[in-house]
Write an enzyme that holds these catalytic residues in place. Structure first.
Site, mmCIF file in Angstrom:
data_model
loop_
_atom_site.group_PDB
_atom_site.id
_atom_site.type_symbol
_atom_site.label_atom_id
_atom_site.label_comp_id
_atom_site.label_asym_id
_atom_site.label_seq_id
_atom_site.Cartn_x
_atom_site.Cartn_y
_atom_site.Cartn_z
ATOM 1 N N CYS A 2 -35.427 -14.154 18.115
ATOM 2 C CA CYS A 2 -36.538 -13.566 17.393
ATOM 3 C C CYS A 2 -36.219 -12.135 16.991
ATOM 4 O O CYS A 2 -35.132 -11.619 17.230
ATOM 5 C CB CYS A 2 -37.799 -13.585 18.267
ATOM 6 S SG CYS A 2 -38.217 -15.220 18.917
ATOM 7 N N ASP A 100 -40.707 -19.275 27.991
ATOM 8 C CA ASP A 100 -40.207 -18.174 28.817
ATOM 9 C C ASP A 100 -40.887 -16.848 28.509
ATOM 10 O O ASP A 100 -40.862 -15.935 29.329
ATOM 11 C CB ASP A 100 -38.689 -18.040 28.669
ATOM 12 C CG ASP A 100 -38.241 -17.881 27.228
ATOM 13 O OD1 ASP A 100 -39.033 -18.163 26.318
ATOM 14 O OD2 ASP A 100 -37.079 -17.488 27.014
ATOM 15 N N ILE A 291 -14.526 -23.467 10.873
ATOM 16 C CA ILE A 291 -14.099 -23.236 9.499
ATOM 17 C C ILE A 291 -12.585 -23.105 9.477
ATOM 18 O O ILE A 291 -11.964 -22.631 10.429
ATOM 19 C CB ILE A 291 -14.751 -21.984 8.872
ATOM 20 C CG1 ILE A 291 -14.445 -20.729 9.696
ATOM 21 C CG2 ILE A 291 -16.241 -22.169 8.706
ATOM 22 C CD1 ILE A 291 -14.920 -19.449 9.022
ATOM 23 N N SER A 363 -21.293 -20.231 22.147
ATOM 24 C CA SER A 363 -20.027 -19.622 21.734
ATOM 25 C C SER A 363 -19.209 -19.246 22.962
ATOM 26 O O SER A 363 -19.717 -19.231 24.086
ATOM 27 C CB SER A 363 -20.282 -18.376 20.884
ATOM 28 O OG SER A 363 -20.536 -17.245 21.702
ATOM 29 N N GLY A 364 -17.950 -18.901 22.744
ATOM 30 C CA GLY A 364 -17.064 -18.490 23.831
ATOM 31 C C GLY A 364 -16.861 -17.001 23.928
ATOM 32 O O GLY A 364 -15.903 -16.547 24.578
#
Length: 655
Positions: A2, A100, A291, A363-364
């Site tokens: 948000c 939450d 990609i 993600s890493g």
């Protein structure tokens, strides 16, 4: 995910201008396209844009407690919210939703400022407590979510998820901070807590800000810091098994969502580790995206496809033209502050791709900082060994002289140039590391600035950013630079890049490798468990060997590189000359125009590769033009006016 914004009267209960607050909120609509809300009472206004992820039918914000005395506007995800909801219910708190957000309200009622210690996740939020006349701002431990604030001359404090929310306020002073300009051209971003503006700051990771009407001024407090303190472990095998168990837990708690969820898959160690773990935890095929690039030198698509095939993921990949420089102007809108990491362009594209299929992606990010994966760590340790062979009284004059005599390698890639010059060995450890991470080396950066700018800096150098953090960090050479990166590069560059690129597309990105219990455990690994025999991420790779191929684990690191040098000598040639030697940069009074012309001439002729400083200048110019011309609220007030004192004002005004 948000966007939040707000206005707080520090000294009185003056009415809050709803139109201004709504403007601050709406300019962040991309962060929360699903819903928006505003709450105003005397002296305080909170605003919110919502990207609905959990409890889609409820969770409208700003959200209050039962009697409307405590309100929250919140950006992020608290992954242990169900456990906290159960605990707070046992303590007598009544919940109306299953999201939450409401946990924050009741946690504040129960624990006050200490509520942040109970949260596991990524967050930036504002709590207003009417009974205490207190505004409480907080940011998560690692800085995954951003929070900007500024104290206006009229006594109002304004805040927002992005700097553009502050720019939307007509009374925001728009003077540049010369120290931030130096920081930017050194690092390629403005490190926390500074911003490009004198009057505005970022709330630093792991910090809170408590403001009580009439009695407080902004003084952030730190509630958490990464502790890289090695501890004794039973065995390498046991440590690797524990690491994988903790990774599974960190990934598992991030799989909760009421919307489609997937993952980025580059084919590198970190993203592959996350995807492999997700596949073990999911009944359905994991949605993955990547990609590829038309130039094989930059393309990692085949590695991503190898992992996707092994785990049967629902994989989606597209090839991006290597000459995808159409985003150059768009980046200034996305990042607000000057931001010179060119990998923001492919990051923007992969977020755009992911959003076509999912609303949440894992993600890493964080693995390189946490497990010593960067090549520069290897070079830094090599340098430290050389420094240890000679006392500084001999080393500095010897290597300093050799560095002056030896041809400068300005044409070389930055990691090669920074780590092979004799000048690096003449420096102390922090100066050497700063030299390796600096986008523009000291000598060139000093020649870039005008005499007026140097007087404004009064001897300040961006190296002080690292020195200030090093005072609180570990002494071991590897742990020290890991700590420095986790305080600067990780929040200032990596996490900023991903947050803005993902939020530009209404995509939430979750980062399990930065789960703070996982970070705390990994922070206790001995240095030889992170870096061993010339290999970074040593223990991490050992734990992953049953799940990923040797090729994935031990191939050379590529990253999201783009061919800037070729662009600037080819399709962007005329634009480079027009911008770098043009009116906007010249009229700031910040730069030495002869140096700007020299940079362009030598790069275009092929004598030197100045793609990094030129890209930094292009992004700085784009920031200035957007801030001055792009927003209606900025058009009536010069960004540069009074940015420099005294003599510079006559040349720095861009009204």
């Amino acid at each position: 995910m948000c966007g939040i914004a707000g206005i707080f009267d520090l000294y009185d209960r003056r009415p809050i201008d709803r139109d201004i607050l709504s403007r601050m909120n709406d300019i962040q609509r991309h962060r929360g396209p699903d819903d928006g809300g505003v709450h105003i009472e005397p002296g305080i206004g909170l605003a919110h844009r919502r990207l609905s992820i959990i409890d889609l039918s409820a969770g409208h914000q700003p959200l209050s407690n039962e009697d409307g005395t405590v309100w929250v506007s919140y950006n992020g995800e608290i992954y242990n919210f169900k456990e906290l909801m159960n605990e707070l219910s046992r303590r007598g708190h009544v919940f109306r939703t299953r999201c939450d957000t409401e946990v924050i309200v009741h946690a504040w009622e129960e624990w006050g400022e200490k509520c942040v210690h109970h949260f596991r996740g990524m967050f930036a939020f504002a709590v207003w407590d009417r009974n205490r006349a207190t505004l409480f701002l907080a940011r998560d431990r690692l800085g995954i979510k951003p929070l900007y604030y500024a104290l206006l001359p009229d006594g109002h404090l304004i805040f927002g998820s992005e700097l553009k929310a502050l720019f939307a306020h007509p009374h925001l002073p728009r003077q540049l901070d010369p120290l931030a300009v130096e920081d930017y051209f050194a690092f390629g971003y403005v490190p926390d807590p500074r911003t490009i503006l004198r009057c505005a700051e970022k709330l630093a990771p792991g910090h809170t800000l408590t403001l009580c009407r009439g009695v407080s001024t902004p003084e952030p407090r730190q509630y958490w810091d990464v502790a890289l303190e090695p501890r004794t472990l039973d065995s390498e095998l046991a440590a690797a098994e524990t690491l994988m168990e903790k990774l599974r837990e960190a990934v598992d708690i991030r799989l909760v969502a009421d919307v489609p969820l997937g993952a980025f898959l580059s084919g590198g160690v970190d993203s592959s580790a996350v995807v492999a773990t997700m596949a073990q935890l999911s009944n359905d095929p994991v949605r993955t995206c990547s990609i590829g690039f038309s130039d094989p030198a930059f393309d990692e698509a085949r590695y991503a496809e190898q992992v996707a095939r092994r785990y049967g993921t629902d994989h989606y990949s597209v090839q991006v033209d290597q000459d995808d420089f159409g985003l150059v102007d768009r980046l200034a809108d996305v990042y607000d502050e000057p931001y010179a990491d060119s990998s923001a362009m492919p990051t923007y594209r992969v977020c755009e791709l992911a959003r076509q299929r999912v609303k949440v992606a894992l993600s890493g990010d964080g693995g390189d900082e946490l497990f010593a994966g960067y090549r520069r760590y290897r070079w830094h340790l090599h340098e430290q060994r050389v420094r240890g062979l000679l006392p500084s009284s001999l080393r500095q004059p010897l290597f300093g002289t050799l560095g002056r005599l030896y041809p400068k390698l300005d044409w070389a890639p930055r990691i090669f140039r920074a780590k092979t010059t004799f000048q690096a060995l003449a420096r102390d450890a922090l100066e050497g590391y700063f030299h390796s991470v600096a986008v523009i080396p000291n000598e060139l950066r000093h020649s870039l600035f005008s005499e007026v700018m140097h007087r404004e800096l009064q001897g300040y150098e961006a190296l002080e950013v690292l020195r200030s953090h090093a005072r609180h960090g570990p002494e071991h050479p590897l742990l020290q630079v890991q700590y420095l990166d986790m305080k600067t590069y990780l929040p200032g560059d990596i996490l900023t890049k991903v947050d803005r690129a993902s939020m530009a597309h209404g995509l939430e990105v979750r980062v399990p490798l930065l789960d703070h219990p996982f970070v705390e455990w990994a922070g206790g690994l001995p240095p030889n468990f992170k870096y061993q025999a010339g290999e970074g991420k040593y223990l991490f790779k050992q734990g992953l060997r049953p799940y990923l191929s040797e090729e994935i684990l031990y191939r050379s690191k590529m990253g999201f590189a783009v061919p800037l040098a070729a662009w600037f000598r080819g399709p962007l040639r005329e634009r480079v000359r027009a911008v770098v030697t043009g009116q906007t940069l010249a009229e700031t009074g910040l730069f030495e125009t002869r140096t700007l012309r020299r940079l362009v001439d030598q790069h275009l002729s092929g004598v030197r590769d100045y793609s990094a400083p030129i890209w930094s200048l292009l992004m700085f110019d784009a920031f200035l033009r957007r801030a001055i011309e792009g927003e209606p609220s900025a058009g009536t007030s010069s960004l540069i006016d009074d940015a420099l004192d005294g003599e510079a004002r006559s040349v720095a005004k861009l009204s």
